[in-house]
Design a protein around this motif. Structure first.
Motif, short mmCIF file in Angstrom:
data_model
loop_
_atom_site.label_atom_id
_atom_site.label_comp_id
_atom_site.label_asym_id
_atom_site.label_seq_id
_atom_site.Cartn_x
_atom_site.Cartn_y
_atom_site.Cartn_z
N ALA A 43 0.82 -1.22 0.00
CA ALA A 43 0.00 0.00 0.00
C ALA A 43 0.86 1.27 0.00
CB ALA A 43 -0.93 0.00 1.22
N GLY A 44 2.18 1.10 0.08
CA GLY A 44 3.08 2.25 0.07
C GLY A 44 3.12 3.01 1.40
N LEU A 45 2.77 2.33 2.49
CA LEU A 45 2.72 2.99 3.79
C LEU A 45 3.97 2.76 4.64
CD1 LEU A 45 -1.02 2.26 4.59
CD2 LEU A 45 -0.01 4.36 3.67
N VAL A 46 4.67 1.64 4.40
CA VAL A 46 5.93 1.38 5.10
C VAL A 46 6.98 1.01 4.07
CG1 VAL A 46 4.88 0.65 7.29
CG2 VAL A 46 5.46 -1.05 5.58
N ASP A 47 8.21 1.24 4.47
CA ASP A 47 9.36 0.94 3.61
C ASP A 47 10.42 0.31 4.49
OD1 ASP A 47 10.79 0.86 1.31
OD2 ASP A 47 11.13 3.01 1.16
#
Length: 141
Positions: A74-78
């Protein structure tokens, strides 16, 4: 004693309803409660490994891995490799996630501010302020 028990029950009910109403303002989309909890933990405590998150959330590392994978998708953590242990990844919130958290907090703050102004007189606002001091005494050690 019965009055204190009834007061405790009423307080829990009101706090639960307030929490639900505030959550409605945040627009968290399709995130599960566990995903939200992990994001808030990373926001509060800073970067962590999947293992550390699993311990903190009291769940199996494999289950946390699935949660983290969904948050990454979802592109919320990296994640970046752990310099101390290359087998592990240190996870942190993305800029997009940080922006969403800020916007959600601002929306909840704005909603609550508007409700207080619209529904409580100045005298009632002062009573609420006094009540907050009592609530702090309940939760502070």
């Amino acid at each position: 004693m019965a009055d204190a028990a009834a007061l405790a029950q009423d307080l829990r009910g009101i706090m639960s309803k307030l929490k639900r109403r505030l959550r409605e303002q945040a627009n968290v989309g399709d995130l599960t409660p566990t995903q939200i909890s992990v994001l808030l933990r990373l926001d509060k405590d800073g970067p962590a490994t999947t293992s550390n998150l699993a311990r903190a959330e009291v769940m199996r590392p494999q289950s946390m891995g699935a949660v983290v994978s969904a948050l990454e998708a979802a592109g919320l953590v990296d994640g970046v490799p752990d310099p101390a242990d290359g087998r592990q990844t240190i996870l942190s919130l993305t800029d997009t996630c940080l922006r969403l958290i800020r916007e959600g907090r601002a929306a909840r703050q704005d909603w609550l501010h508007r409700k207080i102004e619209a529904r409580l007189s100045l005298e009632e606002q002062e009573q609420l302020r006094t009540s907050l001091e009592l609530l702090r005494r309940l939760v502070d050690d």
